[in-house]
Design an enzyme around this catalytic site. Structure first.
Site, PDB file in Angstrom:
ATOM      1  CD  GLU A   1      -2.579   1.522   0.083  1.00 25.74           C
ATOM      2  OE1 GLU A   1      -3.130   0.613  -0.535  1.00 25.74           O
ATOM      3  OE2 GLU A   1      -2.605   2.717  -0.296  1.00 25.74           O
TER       4      GLU A   1
ATOM      5  CB  THR B   1      -6.000  -0.081  -3.534  1.00 23.94           C
ATOM      6  OG1 THR B   1      -5.081   0.515  -2.637  1.00 23.94           O
ATOM      7  CG2 THR B   1      -5.904  -1.581  -3.418  1.00 23.94           C
TER       8      THR B   1
ATOM      9  CG  HIS C   1      -4.298   4.036   3.368  1.00 21.59           C
ATOM     10  ND1 HIS C   1      -4.956   5.224   3.558  1.00 21.59           N
ATOM     11  CD2 HIS C   1      -4.798   3.526   2.231  1.00 21.59           C
ATOM     12  CE1 HIS C   1      -5.824   5.418   2.577  1.00 21.59           C
ATOM     13  NE2 HIS C   1      -5.757   4.410   1.755  1.00 21.59           N
TER      14      HIS C   1
ATOM     15  CG  ASP D   1      -1.255   0.671  -3.811  1.00 25.02           C
ATOM     16  OD1 ASP D   1      -2.384   0.551  -3.317  1.00 25.02           O
ATOM     17  OD2 ASP D   1      -0.379   1.444  -3.380  1.00 25.02           O
ATOM     18  CG  HIS D   2      -1.652   4.223  -5.043  1.00 23.04           C
ATOM     19  ND1 HIS D   2      -1.421   4.882  -3.849  1.00 23.04           N
ATOM     20  CD2 HIS D   2      -2.640   3.337  -4.785  1.00 23.04           C
ATOM     21  CE1 HIS D   2      -2.257   4.429  -2.929  1.00 23.04           C
ATOM     22  NE2 HIS D   2      -2.991   3.483  -3.468  1.00 23.04           N
TER      23      HIS D   2
HETATM   24  C1  GP9 Z   1      -8.877  -0.548   1.431  1.00 27.18           C
HETATM   25  C2  GP9 Z   1      -7.542  -0.257   0.880  1.00 27.18           C
HETATM   26  C3  GP9 Z   1      -7.594   1.190   0.408  1.00 27.18           C
HETATM   27  O1  GP9 Z   1      -9.236  -1.879   1.473  1.00 27.18           O
HETATM   28  O2  GP9 Z   1      -7.166  -1.162  -0.128  1.00 27.18           O
HETATM   29  O3  GP9 Z   1      -6.628   1.500  -0.430  1.00 27.18           O
HETATM   30  P1  GP9 Z   1      -6.680   2.832  -1.339  1.00 27.18           P
HETATM   31  O4  GP9 Z   1      -7.521   2.524  -2.552  1.00 27.18           O
HETATM   32  O5  GP9 Z   1      -7.268   3.942  -0.492  1.00 27.18           O
HETATM   33  O6  GP9 Z   1      -5.219   3.060  -1.661  1.00 27.18           O
HETATM   34 MN    MN Z   2      -3.688   1.878  -2.271  1.00 32.61          MN
END
Ligand code: GP9
Ligand code: MN
Length: 434
Positions: free
Chosen positions: A39, A83, A200, A261-262
């Site tokens: 994440e 995500t 996050h 992921d980003h």
């Molecule tokens: C929630 C989590 C959120 O389950 O995957 O990620 P996000 O899309 O906010 O990066």
């Molecule tokens: Mn994410």
């Protein structure tokens, strides 16, 4: 719609990159595949030291290991789906939507020809997702059935009470620890995806989870300062997971794919991040923002010795064809916008969801072209303009064809050789696999 599907097929067939014989099926054939979706993990964390301490010592070791193929010019390509866009790209090699989340908007009814179903039908892989948030977030419980996932070990499978959770769900160390009993009972070979959450925005972490000897930055921006703390925690979580893989004997017959992921720090925070990166905030430009969209991609194959760090430019859209070729599974018959990064025909122009793009030579931000050599805006020669126009046209075409495919659900009309349409009713995640 028939002609629209033909336009898509014409593009993806002409854009297809054939496998590199050196890598096709040799190093990963028949191995379990474990996807570690990190994440908000950006590339600048790799190798970064703060107050003399590495932020991510374990991932740094993995990144440089001879048993890893790592990519220093790998970019995220997510839009507002964050995500869920990354998941969509990695498992279908089609883009997310220009606005909103494809999972949320189209995921319940669209026809997918995604990794779990392909690996099941071609090589009898079991498939599972492990994630510490509720199953309905990003409409995952519906999308995963359309993708053909057999298991979805969501929050209901773990004790997420009290301080075991933080932000979007179960803390990463607990997700890895409490899921091993499910992972080691999956029929092998399996394709298992872990989606972490602790690192996050806004990067809160309970005191009990921080490491006393890791002192973070003091930029004065809590988001930036805390980001390094939760990234350090995520690194420890991965280290612990590798210990479980070793103990259960899964490590030696698995290919572990780790990727960010980003971005975690948004452009608005980058000026404060600049200080932590030893850059002058006053010199910060759109070029620097674009360069920070790199996320790590590490393909770790314990036991191999010929790994290296690749300079190839690539993005999340390219992962599926790359992994399938490593497994020795052909991809030409599927609609995939990405190309195998190991292939000699791999296309190094990386499209961002907002139509910006990067290539080995250029960075295009809102139509302005920067030189990657100098980081400065360019006065293009005739020849450079020709190349830039070609790259831009390809990016615009690829994004619009992907949108046409997904928004009109054109895969309903496409039947790749041997692919059986997925029946979502077959899956019930509440009590495991039917
Ligand atoms: C929630 C989590 C959120 O389950 O995957 O990620 P996000 O899309 O906010 O990066
Ligand atoms: Mn994410």
């Amino acid at each position: 719609t028939k002609s629209e599907l033909d336009d898509v097929l014409k593009f993806t067939h002409s854009h297809y990159a054939k496998p590199n014989k050196k890598y096709y099926g040799f190093i990963a054939k028949g191995k379990n595949v474990i996807i570690l979706h990190l994440e908000s993990f950006q590339q600048f964390l790799i190798g970064k030291k703060i107050n003399g301490k590495e932020v991510t010592p374990f991932l740094n070791k993995l990144y440089k290991s001879k048993s890893s193929y790592s990519f220093r010019n790998f970019f995220h390509q997510v839009g507002q789906g964050k995500t869920s866009d990354a998941e969509n790209m990695l498992e279908t090699s089609t883009y997310g939507l220009p606005q909103g989340s494809l999972f949320a908007q189209l995921g319940s009814d669209n026809t997918f020809q995604a990794a779990p179903a392909i690996l099941k039908q071609r090589r009898n892989y079991t498939s599972a997702v492990f994630h510490g948030n509720v199953a309905s977030f990003w409409n995952r419980n519906n999308v995963y059935k359309e993708m053909g996932y057999q298991y979805f070990f969501d929050a209901s499978y773990y004790d997420t009470s009290g301080d075991r959770s933080m932000g979007y769900g179960l803390k990463d160390k607990l997700l890895f620890r409490d899921s091993v009993k499910y992972l080691q009972n999956l029929q092998q070979p399996f394709y298992a995806k872990y989606i972490t959450v602790t690192n996050h925005f806004p990067y809160d972490l309970d005191k009990e989870d921080t490491s006393p000897n890791f002192k973070t930055t003091d930029t004065g921006d809590d988001v930036v300062d805390n980001y390094f703390v939760t990234a350090h925690y995520l690194d420890q979580s991965i280290h612990e997971f590798y210990r479980y893989l070793k103990k259960t004997g899964l490590l030696k017959n698995s290919m572990i794919v780790l990727y960010g992921d980003h971005y975690g720090i948004s452009d608005s925070e980058n000026k404060n991040l600049a200080k932590a990166l030893g850059k002058n905030p006053d010199d910060w430009t759109d070029y620097d923002n674009a360069q920070l969209q790199r996320v790590p991609l590490i393909i770790n194959l314990p036991g191999t010795k010929h790994g290296y760090v690749s300079n190839k430019y690539a993005g999340e859209i390219d992962v599926l064809p790359t992994l399938m070729h490593l497994l020795g599974i052909s991809t030409k018959r599927y609609v995939q916008f990405g190309t195998d990064i190991f292939s000699k025909q791999h296309d190094q122009v990386v499209a961002f969801r907002n139509q910006d793009w990067v290539s080995p030579s250029f960075t295009s931000v809102s139509g302005d072209i920067y030189s990657n050599k100098t980081g400065q805006l360019m006065k293009l020669t005739k020849r450079q303009k020709k190349q830039v126009d070609k790259d831009k046209a390809r990016v615009d075409k690829e994004l619009s064809l992907s949108d046409s495919l997904n928004e009109k659900n054109l895969l309903r009309f496409y039947h790749p050789k041997g692919f059986e349409t997925v029946d979502p009713r077959k899956y019930n995640y509440a009590n495991g696999y039917q």
